[in-house]
Design a protein around this motif. Structure first.
Motif, PDB file in Angstrom:
ATOM      1  N   LYS A 146       0.832  -1.216   0.000  1.00 45.75           N
ATOM      2  CA  LYS A 146       0.000   0.000   0.000  1.00 45.75           C
ATOM      3  C   LYS A 146       0.861   1.260   0.000  1.00 45.75           C
ATOM      4  O   LYS A 146       0.456   2.295  -0.534  1.00 45.75           O
ATOM      5  CB  LYS A 146      -0.950  -0.026   1.207  1.00 45.75           C
ATOM      6  N   ASP A 181      -6.840  -0.320  -4.342  1.00 46.39           N
ATOM      7  CA  ASP A 181      -7.554  -0.455  -3.073  1.00 46.39           C
ATOM      8  C   ASP A 181      -7.606   0.891  -2.358  1.00 46.39           C
ATOM      9  O   ASP A 181      -6.582   1.526  -2.125  1.00 46.39           O
ATOM     10  CB  ASP A 181      -6.818  -1.488  -2.214  1.00 46.39           C
ATOM     11  N   ARG A 182      -8.819   1.326  -1.979  1.00 40.62           N
ATOM     12  CA  ARG A 182      -8.949   2.622  -1.318  1.00 40.62           C
ATOM     13  C   ARG A 182      -8.292   2.643   0.066  1.00 40.62           C
ATOM     14  O   ARG A 182      -8.093   3.715   0.640  1.00 40.62           O
ATOM     15  CB  ARG A 182     -10.432   3.007  -1.200  1.00 40.62           C
ATOM     16  N   GLU A 183      -7.949   1.480   0.601  1.00 41.36           N
ATOM     17  CA  GLU A 183      -7.242   1.455   1.882  1.00 41.36           C
ATOM     18  C   GLU A 183      -5.854   2.068   1.779  1.00 41.36           C
ATOM     19  O   GLU A 183      -5.189   2.291   2.789  1.00 41.36           O
ATOM     20  CB  GLU A 183      -7.141   0.024   2.409  1.00 41.36           C
ATOM     21  N   ARG A 185      -5.212   4.960   1.328  1.00 41.63           N
ATOM     22  CA  ARG A 185      -5.213   6.253   1.993  1.00 41.63           C
ATOM     23  C   ARG A 185      -4.453   6.200   3.316  1.00 41.63           C
ATOM     24  O   ARG A 185      -3.772   7.146   3.696  1.00 41.63           O
ATOM     25  CB  ARG A 185      -6.653   6.710   2.249  1.00 41.63           C
ATOM     26  N   GLY A 186      -4.573   5.074   4.019  1.00 43.01           N
ATOM     27  CA  GLY A 186      -3.908   4.949   5.306  1.00 43.01           C
ATOM     28  C   GLY A 186      -2.396   4.894   5.213  1.00 43.01           C
ATOM     29  O   GLY A 186      -1.694   5.093   6.218  1.00 43.01           O
ATOM     30  N   CYS A 216      -6.244  12.707   3.323  1.00 43.51           N
ATOM     31  CA  CYS A 216      -6.387  11.261   3.448  1.00 43.51           C
ATOM     32  C   CYS A 216      -6.749  10.836   4.875  1.00 43.51           C
ATOM     33  O   CYS A 216      -7.208   9.711   5.093  1.00 43.51           O
ATOM     34  CB  CYS A 216      -5.094  10.569   3.023  1.00 43.51           C
TER      35      CYS A 216
END
Length: 218
Positions: A146, A181-183, A185-186, A216
């Motif tokens: 990510k 994957d929008r995760e 952002r973390g 974010c």
């Protein structure tokens, strides 16, 4: 008599290396800092054997990496010339990340976790005759996938652009985010730390990075 550099055509100069086209059609990446290019060549051979689109390595020496020349514009050049393709280019960049998701990181890479390019942005993607090809693996290591995706998002979101290209950038970012994957952002704070630590950044970019990190976390 010509020197070896005069016989080669300079194509690009980065912060640490120059890239030349040889008379025989092969490409040379030449380190100006004395960095050993063998690890990068080894990784590219590993990735090529697993179906990741990278230039084929022909030879590597103390400061020279000789590889296939892939004809075609960089994705950044394509965006500049054909801004109406921005959304499609963003989706292509996201697809390259999905392909990296599927590859196990080799044991010889430093770090722990999955394979990270850590510099995968439109300037490091060549749109070759057979599809996009990823270049410049000098920063690769293991880590959280990510973070790699967030770093790509960060780079395309804050890169300085001429005013008329801002709409194209917005479409590029939307196309990219639609395919990941929008995760992610973390992972933006970690990506921002990497970006800002690499080189001295101008205050405008630093401010843009911080705004994106804050957005974010909302």
């Amino acid at each position: 008599m010509t020197t070896r550099d005069e016989a080669h055509r300079l194509l690009a100069s980065g912060r640490e290396a120059d890239v030349y086209l040889r008379p025989d059609g092969l490409l040379i990446k030449r380190s100006r800092t004395g960095r050993d290019l063998e690890p990068e060549a080894r990784l590219m051979r590993y990735l090529s054997a697993r179906g990741i689109p990278v230039p084929r390595v022909h030879d590597v020496g103390a400061t020279d990496l000789v590889m296939e020349y892939v004809p075609g514009p960089r994705m950044s050049q394509e965006l500049d010339a054909k801004p109406w393709r921005a959304g499609a280019l963003g989706r292509e960049l996201a697809d390259l990340h999905r392909r990296l998701d599927e590859v196990q990181a080799p044991d010889f890479l430093p770090g722990e976790g999955r394979l990270l390019h850590l510099d995968l942005h439109p300037g490091n993607v060549v749109l070759g005759p057979e599809g996009p090809v990823v270049v410049d693996w000098a920063s690769a290591r293991k880590g959280d996938r990510k973070v790699d995706v967030a770093l790509s998002w960060l780079v395309i979101a804050v890169a300085p652009l001429r005013p008329f290209m801002r709409l194209a950038r917005s479409r590029l970012v939307r196309g990219f985010l639609a395919g990941v994957d929008r995760e992610v952002r973390g992972a933006m704070p970690a990506a921002a730390e990497i970006r800002l630590a690499r080189h001295t950044r101008d205050p405008i970019e630093v401010s843009a990075v911080r705004r994106l990190v804050e957005s974010c976390s909302d």
